[in-house]
Design a protein around this motif. Structure first.
Motif, mmCIF file in Angstrom:
data_model
loop_
_atom_site.group_PDB
_atom_site.id
_atom_site.type_symbol
_atom_site.label_atom_id
_atom_site.label_comp_id
_atom_site.label_asym_id
_atom_site.label_seq_id
_atom_site.Cartn_x
_atom_site.Cartn_y
_atom_site.Cartn_z
ATOM 1 N N ALA A 63 185.406 0.148 6.701
ATOM 2 C CA ALA A 63 186.017 -1.000 7.383
ATOM 3 C C ALA A 63 185.241 -2.293 7.135
ATOM 4 O O ALA A 63 185.529 -3.324 7.759
ATOM 5 N N ASP A 64 184.276 -2.234 6.242
ATOM 6 C CA ASP A 64 183.433 -3.390 5.921
ATOM 7 C C ASP A 64 182.653 -3.904 7.123
ATOM 8 O O ASP A 64 182.323 -5.102 7.204
ATOM 9 N N ASN A 65 182.338 -2.996 8.049
ATOM 10 C CA ASN A 65 181.525 -3.372 9.199
ATOM 11 C C ASN A 65 180.061 -2.968 9.024
ATOM 12 O O ASN A 65 179.227 -3.223 9.901
ATOM 13 N N LEU A 66 179.777 -2.350 7.889
ATOM 14 C CA LEU A 66 178.407 -1.913 7.605
ATOM 15 C C LEU A 66 178.198 -1.899 6.096
ATOM 16 O O LEU A 66 179.026 -1.366 5.360
ATOM 17 N N ASN A 67 177.099 -2.502 5.671
ATOM 18 C CA ASN A 67 176.742 -2.483 4.259
ATOM 19 C C ASN A 67 175.972 -1.209 3.964
ATOM 20 O O ASN A 67 175.107 -0.813 4.735
ATOM 21 N N ILE A 68 176.277 -0.574 2.846
ATOM 22 C CA ILE A 68 175.650 0.701 2.522
ATOM 23 C C ILE A 68 174.128 0.589 2.452
ATOM 24 O O ILE A 68 173.395 1.539 2.738
ATOM 25 N N ASP A 69 173.618 -0.600 2.112
ATOM 26 C CA ASP A 69 172.173 -0.800 2.030
ATOM 27 C C ASP A 69 171.515 -0.823 3.413
ATOM 28 O O ASP A 69 170.291 -0.739 3.519
ATOM 29 N N GLN A 70 172.326 -0.927 4.452
ATOM 30 C CA GLN A 70 171.790 -0.927 5.818
ATOM 31 C C GLN A 70 171.550 0.490 6.337
ATOM 32 O O GLN A 70 170.920 0.675 7.376
ATOM 33 N N ILE A 71 172.055 1.474 5.627
ATOM 34 C CA ILE A 71 171.916 2.859 6.083
ATOM 35 C C ILE A 71 170.501 3.358 5.804
ATOM 36 O O ILE A 71 170.061 3.390 4.653
ATOM 37 N N ASN A 72 169.796 3.716 6.850
ATOM 38 C CA ASN A 72 168.463 4.286 6.725
ATOM 39 C C ASN A 72 168.300 5.380 7.774
ATOM 40 O O ASN A 72 169.257 5.712 8.490
ATOM 41 N N GLU A 73 167.119 5.956 7.889
ATOM 42 C CA GLU A 73 166.909 7.052 8.829
ATOM 43 C C GLU A 73 167.175 6.627 10.267
ATOM 44 O O GLU A 73 167.768 7.372 11.050
ATOM 45 N N GLU A 74 166.715 5.424 10.616
ATOM 46 C CA GLU A 74 166.884 4.948 11.991
ATOM 47 C C GLU A 74 168.356 4.781 12.336
ATOM 48 O O GLU A 74 168.801 5.166 13.426
ATOM 49 N N LEU A 75 169.122 4.197 11.420
ATOM 50 C CA LEU A 75 170.546 3.998 11.686
ATOM 51 C C LEU A 75 171.251 5.337 11.786
ATOM 52 O O LEU A 75 172.069 5.554 12.686
ATOM 53 N N PHE A 76 170.945 6.248 10.856
ATOM 54 C CA PHE A 76 171.603 7.562 10.887
ATOM 55 C C PHE A 76 171.307 8.276 12.197
ATOM 56 O O PHE A 76 172.208 8.830 12.834
ATOM 57 N N ALA A 77 170.056 8.247 12.640
ATOM 58 C CA ALA A 77 169.663 8.921 13.878
ATOM 59 C C ALA A 77 170.387 8.343 15.084
ATOM 60 O O ALA A 77 170.646 9.051 16.069
ATOM 61 N N SER A 78 170.747 7.069 15.002
ATOM 62 C CA SER A 78 171.429 6.431 16.136
ATOM 63 C C SER A 78 172.850 6.940 16.321
ATOM 64 O O SER A 78 173.474 6.682 17.356
ATOM 65 N N TYR A 79 173.385 7.670 15.327
ATOM 66 C CA TYR A 79 174.724 8.235 15.436
ATOM 67 C C TYR A 79 174.698 9.738 15.734
ATOM 68 O O TYR A 79 175.749 10.383 15.765
ATOM 69 N N LEU A 80 173.518 10.284 15.986
ATOM 70 C CA LEU A 80 173.407 11.677 16.397
ATOM 71 C C LEU A 80 173.594 11.782 17.908
ATOM 72 O O LEU A 80 173.484 10.789 18.634
ATOM 73 N N THR A 81 173.855 12.984 18.382
ATOM 74 C CA THR A 81 174.109 13.172 19.822
ATOM 75 C C THR A 81 172.850 12.967 20.655
ATOM 76 O O THR A 81 172.939 12.796 21.869
ATOM 77 N N THR A 82 171.691 12.982 20.009
ATOM 78 C CA THR A 82 170.411 12.834 20.716
ATOM 79 C C THR A 82 169.850 11.418 20.584
ATOM 80 O O THR A 82 168.657 11.196 20.801
ATOM 81 N N ALA A 83 170.695 10.467 20.251
ATOM 82 C CA ALA A 83 170.235 9.112 19.933
ATOM 83 C C ALA A 83 169.411 8.467 21.036
ATOM 84 O O ALA A 83 168.534 7.650 20.775
ATOM 85 N N LYS A 84 169.670 8.822 22.281
ATOM 86 C CA LYS A 84 168.998 8.164 23.401
ATOM 87 C C LYS A 84 167.767 8.917 23.902
ATOM 88 O O LYS A 84 167.247 8.612 24.978
ATOM 89 N N ASN B 182 170.472 26.732 13.162
ATOM 90 C CA ASN B 182 171.390 25.599 13.182
ATOM 91 C C ASN B 182 171.195 24.717 14.419
ATOM 92 O O ASN B 182 172.146 24.213 14.990
ATOM 93 N N TYR B 183 169.954 24.541 14.821
ATOM 94 C CA TYR B 183 169.622 23.819 16.054
ATOM 95 C C TYR B 183 168.790 22.582 15.743
ATOM 96 O O TYR B 183 167.686 22.690 15.198
ATOM 97 N N LEU B 184 169.303 21.409 16.033
ATOM 98 C CA LEU B 184 168.557 20.150 15.933
ATOM 99 C C LEU B 184 167.841 20.008 14.583
ATOM 100 O O LEU B 184 166.661 19.644 14.521
ATOM 101 N N LEU B 185 168.560 20.275 13.496
ATOM 102 C CA LEU B 185 167.940 20.297 12.176
ATOM 103 C C LEU B 185 167.316 18.952 11.799
ATOM 104 O O LEU B 185 166.203 18.898 11.266
ATOM 105 N N TRP B 186 168.020 17.870 12.048
ATOM 106 C CA TRP B 186 167.487 16.535 11.741
ATOM 107 C C TRP B 186 166.296 16.233 12.650
ATOM 108 O O TRP B 186 165.237 15.790 12.196
#
Length: 246
Positions: free
Chosen positions: A159-180, A198-202
């Motif tokens: 949707a052009d709301n995120l540049n692929i170069d902005q994707i890093n570990e911190e951003l990815f982790a923020s979309y996991l269920t344990t983000a908070k 298969n538990y909390l692999l990341w």
């Protein structure tokens, strides 16, 4: 000296994850049906949660039901769902009394509607508690979680709301269920099995793993304290060498 007295409260793991394994074998050893082991395992959960509050552990995440568990006999699955509902309803008052916030992660929409409703109500009633966050991993799969996070990020890029170069570990982790919550520093698995299933692999990239032969219904807070003492004896280097830490 008991294990609690050996704990350095200034070096507690902030987040402990547990794989509660061995309920079925424990029941079989007693000559009982598997559901009896699950019922007895609830007592262990209560004692471990209270143990965490007692010494100051802020986050406890327990693997209550995996996506693979749906493949078990339907009678056992139904009994587990009924046990989950009854336990949630019975324990809200105790959670509030101990200032514990209830949380849940996983594909929750796949649960029976009664479970969804009661879980949501319990989480709402405990949402302002601050002593410890108890997270139930329900219908949970780490692979599912990672795929879901990737889908959400891909939609943003599409949707052009995120540049692929902005994707890093911190951003990815923020979309996991344990983000908070912080990643677990200690993972405990009972029953003698040596895998993470298969538990909390990341999240467990640098987690210290502790395995015990004790079956889950026999696991109590002194066992928890023993695991923490063992954890505190380890040197956590995160890729560095000992001399750098010292």
């Amino acid at each position: 000296m008991n294990f609690k007295d050996q704990i350095d409260v200034n070096r507690l793991p902030q987040h402990i994850a547990i794989i509660m394994d061995g309920n079925g074998r424990w029941a079989k050893n007693q000559g009982k049906f598997r559901v009896f082991g699950h019922e007895s395992g609830v007592l262990s959960v209560k004692d471990i949660v209270e143990g965490c509050v007692e010494i100051g552990v802020k986050y406890l995440t327990v693997y209550a039901f995996s996506t693979e568990n749906w493949n078990r006999p339907i009678e056992e699955v139904n009994a587990l769902m009924e046990l989950l509902i009854s336990t949630i309803n019975q324990e809200v008052e105790t959670l509030n009394k101990n200032n514990i916030r209830l949380n849940a992660i996983g594909d929750l929409k796949s649960l029976p509607q009664k479970c969804i409703d009661d879980l949501a109500a319990a989480m709402d009633k405990t949402k302002t508690n601050t002593s410890c966050t108890l997270t139930l991993a329900l219908s949970y799969s780490a692979k599912w979680e990672i795929v879901e996070a990737a889908k959400k990020i891909a939609e943003l890029v599409k949707a052009d709301n995120l540049n692929i170069d902005q994707i890093n570990e911190e951003l990815f982790a923020s979309y996991l269920t344990t983000a908070k919550m912080p990643d677990p520093e200690l993972m405990i698995r009972t029953s003698g099995e040596h895998r993470i299933s298969n538990y909390l692999l990341w999240q467990m990239a640098y987690t210290e793993l502790y395995f015990t032969e004790t079956l889950w219904p026999d696991f109590r807070r002194e066992d928890l304290f023993e695991a923490i003492v063992d954890y505190q004896k380890r040197e956590r280097r995160f890729g560095k060498i000992s001399e750098q830490l010292n």
